[in-house]
Design a protein around this motif. Structure first.
Motif, PDB file in Angstrom:
ATOM      1  N   ILE A  62      -1.457 -11.684  -3.229  1.00 32.56           N
ATOM      2  CA  ILE A  62      -1.190  -9.992  -4.113  1.00 32.56           C
ATOM      3  C   ILE A  62      -1.722  -8.843  -4.099  1.00 32.56           C
ATOM      4  O   ILE A  62      -0.874  -8.171  -3.018  1.00 32.56           O
ATOM      5  CB  ILE A  62      -0.648 -10.910  -5.051  1.00 32.56           C
ATOM      6  CG1 ILE A  62       0.876  -9.253  -5.639  1.00 32.56           C
ATOM      7  CG2 ILE A  62      -1.271 -10.099  -6.617  1.00 32.56           C
ATOM      8  CD1 ILE A  62       2.091  -9.980  -6.882  1.00 32.56           C
ATOM      9  N   LEU A  63      -2.321  -8.785  -3.858  1.00 28.98           N
ATOM     10  CA  LEU A  63      -3.970  -7.226  -4.201  1.00 28.98           C
ATOM     11  C   LEU A  63      -3.554  -7.597  -2.067  1.00 28.98           C
ATOM     12  O   LEU A  63      -3.443  -6.536  -1.944  1.00 28.98           O
ATOM     13  CB  LEU A  63      -5.217  -8.062  -3.784  1.00 28.98           C
ATOM     14  CG  LEU A  63      -6.168  -6.457  -3.693  1.00 28.98           C
ATOM     15  CD1 LEU A  63      -6.142  -5.382  -4.248  1.00 28.98           C
ATOM     16  CD2 LEU A  63      -7.770  -7.356  -3.322  1.00 28.98           C
ATOM     17  N   TRP A  64      -3.385  -8.060  -0.764  1.00 24.93           N
ATOM     18  CA  TRP A  64      -3.308  -8.054   0.362  1.00 24.93           C
ATOM     19  C   TRP A  64      -2.117  -7.632   0.400  1.00 24.93           C
ATOM     20  O   TRP A  64      -1.748  -7.032   1.765  1.00 24.93           O
ATOM     21  CB  TRP A  64      -4.584  -9.280   1.042  1.00 24.93           C
ATOM     22  CG  TRP A  64      -5.991  -9.194   0.455  1.00 24.93           C
ATOM     23  CD1 TRP A  64      -5.991 -10.628   0.126  1.00 24.93           C
ATOM     24  CD2 TRP A  64      -6.376  -8.139   0.802  1.00 24.93           C
ATOM     25  NE1 TRP A  64      -7.386  -9.864  -0.822  1.00 24.93           N
ATOM     26  CE2 TRP A  64      -7.667  -8.628   0.310  1.00 24.93           C
ATOM     27  CE3 TRP A  64      -6.872  -6.673   1.952  1.00 24.93           C
ATOM     28  CZ2 TRP A  64      -9.291  -7.951   0.247  1.00 24.93           C
ATOM     29  CZ3 TRP A  64      -8.049  -6.652   1.345  1.00 24.93           C
ATOM     30  CH2 TRP A  64      -8.655  -7.006   0.822  1.00 24.93           C
ATOM     31  N   ALA A  65      -1.453  -8.130  -0.116  1.00 25.40           N
ATOM     32  CA  ALA A  65       0.129  -8.052   0.202  1.00 25.40           C
ATOM     33  C   ALA A  65       0.656  -6.532  -0.726  1.00 25.40           C
ATOM     34  O   ALA A  65       1.286  -5.936   0.416  1.00 25.40           O
ATOM     35  CB  ALA A  65       1.213  -9.403  -0.399  1.00 25.40           C
ATOM     36  N   ALA A  66       0.108  -6.395  -1.385  1.00 24.93           N
ATOM     37  CA  ALA A  66       0.171  -4.807  -1.374  1.00 24.93           C
ATOM     38  C   ALA A  66      -0.442  -4.101  -1.021  1.00 24.93           C
ATOM     39  O   ALA A  66       0.195  -2.477  -0.837  1.00 24.93           O
ATOM     40  CB  ALA A  66      -0.477  -4.601  -3.506  1.00 24.93           C
ATOM     41  N   VAL A  67      -1.600  -3.921  -0.620  1.00 21.09           N
ATOM     42  CA  VAL A  67      -2.378  -3.013   0.750  1.00 21.09           C
ATOM     43  C   VAL A  67      -0.926  -2.598   1.540  1.00 21.09           C
ATOM     44  O   VAL A  67      -1.453  -1.871   1.952  1.00 21.09           O
ATOM     45  CB  VAL A  67      -3.310  -3.564   1.258  1.00 21.09           C
ATOM     46  CG1 VAL A  67      -4.259  -2.939   1.969  1.00 21.09           C
ATOM     47  CG2 VAL A  67      -4.511  -3.503  -0.445  1.00 21.09           C
ATOM     48  N   LEU A  68      -0.982  -3.726   2.115  1.00 13.26           N
ATOM     49  CA  LEU A  68       0.034  -4.298   3.407  1.00 13.26           C
ATOM     50  C   LEU A  68       0.888  -3.406   3.417  1.00 13.26           C
ATOM     51  O   LEU A  68       2.114  -2.459   3.650  1.00 13.26           O
ATOM     52  CB  LEU A  68       0.767  -5.177   3.367  1.00 13.26           C
ATOM     53  CG  LEU A  68       1.694  -5.912   5.112  1.00 13.26           C
ATOM     54  CD1 LEU A  68       0.047  -5.359   6.238  1.00 13.26           C
ATOM     55  CD2 LEU A  68       2.405  -7.127   4.720  1.00 13.26           C
ATOM     56  N   LEU A  69       1.869  -3.593   2.189  1.00  8.92           N
ATOM     57  CA  LEU A  69       2.705  -2.604   1.740  1.00  8.92           C
ATOM     58  C   LEU A  69       2.460  -0.930   1.467  1.00  8.92           C
ATOM     59  O   LEU A  69       3.330  -0.307   2.414  1.00  8.92           O
ATOM     60  CB  LEU A  69       3.647  -2.919   0.637  1.00  8.92           C
ATOM     61  CG  LEU A  69       5.202  -2.375   0.190  1.00  8.92           C
ATOM     62  CD1 LEU A  69       5.776  -2.430   1.076  1.00  8.92           C
ATOM     63  CD2 LEU A  69       5.454  -2.704  -1.384  1.00  8.92           C
ATOM     64  N   ILE A  70       1.691  -0.582   1.005  1.00  6.80           N
ATOM     65  CA  ILE A  70       1.135   0.512   1.100  1.00  6.80           C
ATOM     66  C   ILE A  70       1.104   1.324   2.316  1.00  6.80           C
ATOM     67  O   ILE A  70       1.298   2.214   2.981  1.00  6.80           O
ATOM     68  CB  ILE A  70      -0.688   0.309   0.468  1.00  6.80           C
ATOM     69  CG1 ILE A  70       0.275   0.524  -1.480  1.00  6.80           C
ATOM     70  CG2 ILE A  70      -0.717   2.090   0.501  1.00  6.80           C
ATOM     71  CD1 ILE A  70      -0.763   0.175  -2.240  1.00  6.80           C
ATOM     72  N   GLY A  71       0.036   0.198   3.112  1.00  5.29           N
ATOM     73  CA  GLY A  71      -0.169   0.687   4.435  1.00  5.29           C
ATOM     74  C   GLY A  71       1.413   1.015   5.586  1.00  5.29           C
ATOM     75  O   GLY A  71       1.605   1.771   6.211  1.00  5.29           O
TER      76      GLY A  71
END
Length: 156
Positions: A62-71
């Protein structure tokens, strides 16, 4: 996975998915492919090994999914690359290590392959397991791609 994360990140960064991406994205993918394991510093020097490092936030998809979404929202290529590398890292860890893909909604963690304790030290057990050969293949393929992409056209 011991040596396969960075070569796999390199292969992803050189893949058709990122073929037209900037150098910033390239370096984001490479960094993301190894940065989840920076939690090993905390694991050894602060936590004294009391919590498996795959239970830290850096190993939560979920951390990396959130970073992807923000990116994606901010059109930040580096963050997109970082997230892609981080998610690749976790996918690779899922082969022989437990990753809790459903967290925070589920605490269930799964692994595809269980590495049995066949030696007196867990590292020896991993290095002698067939999954380590997959890592060696990743290293070899990444070296071939690196050599071909860096020497292509120089001999012409």
């Amino acid at each position: 996975m011991f040596i396969g994360h960075l070569p796999a990140g390199y292969l992803l960064a050189k893949s058709p998915v990122f073929a037209r991406a900037s150098r910033t994205v390239f370096w984001g993918v490479l960094l993301g492919s190894v940065v989840p394991d920076l939690d090993m510093l905390w694991f050894y020097f602060v936590d004294q090994g009391s919590t498996h490092h795959h239970d830290y936030l850096t190993h939560r998809p979920i951390l990396w999914a959130a970073v992807l979404l923000i990116g994606a929202l901010f059109k930040a290529g580096f963050l997109i690359g970082l997230a892609a590398g981080g998610l690749l890292h976790l996918a690779l860890d899922s082969i022989a290590g437990k990753v809790t893909w459903g967290w925070p909604f589920s605490e269930v963690s799964m692994t595809l392959v269980t590495v049995q304790a066949t030696h007196d030290h867990w590292i020896k057990s991993f290095l002698s397991h067939w999954t380590f050969k997959v890592e060696l293949v990743l290293v070899a393929v990444a070296l071939i791609v690196f050599v071909r992409s860096n020497f292509k056209g120089r001999s012409e």
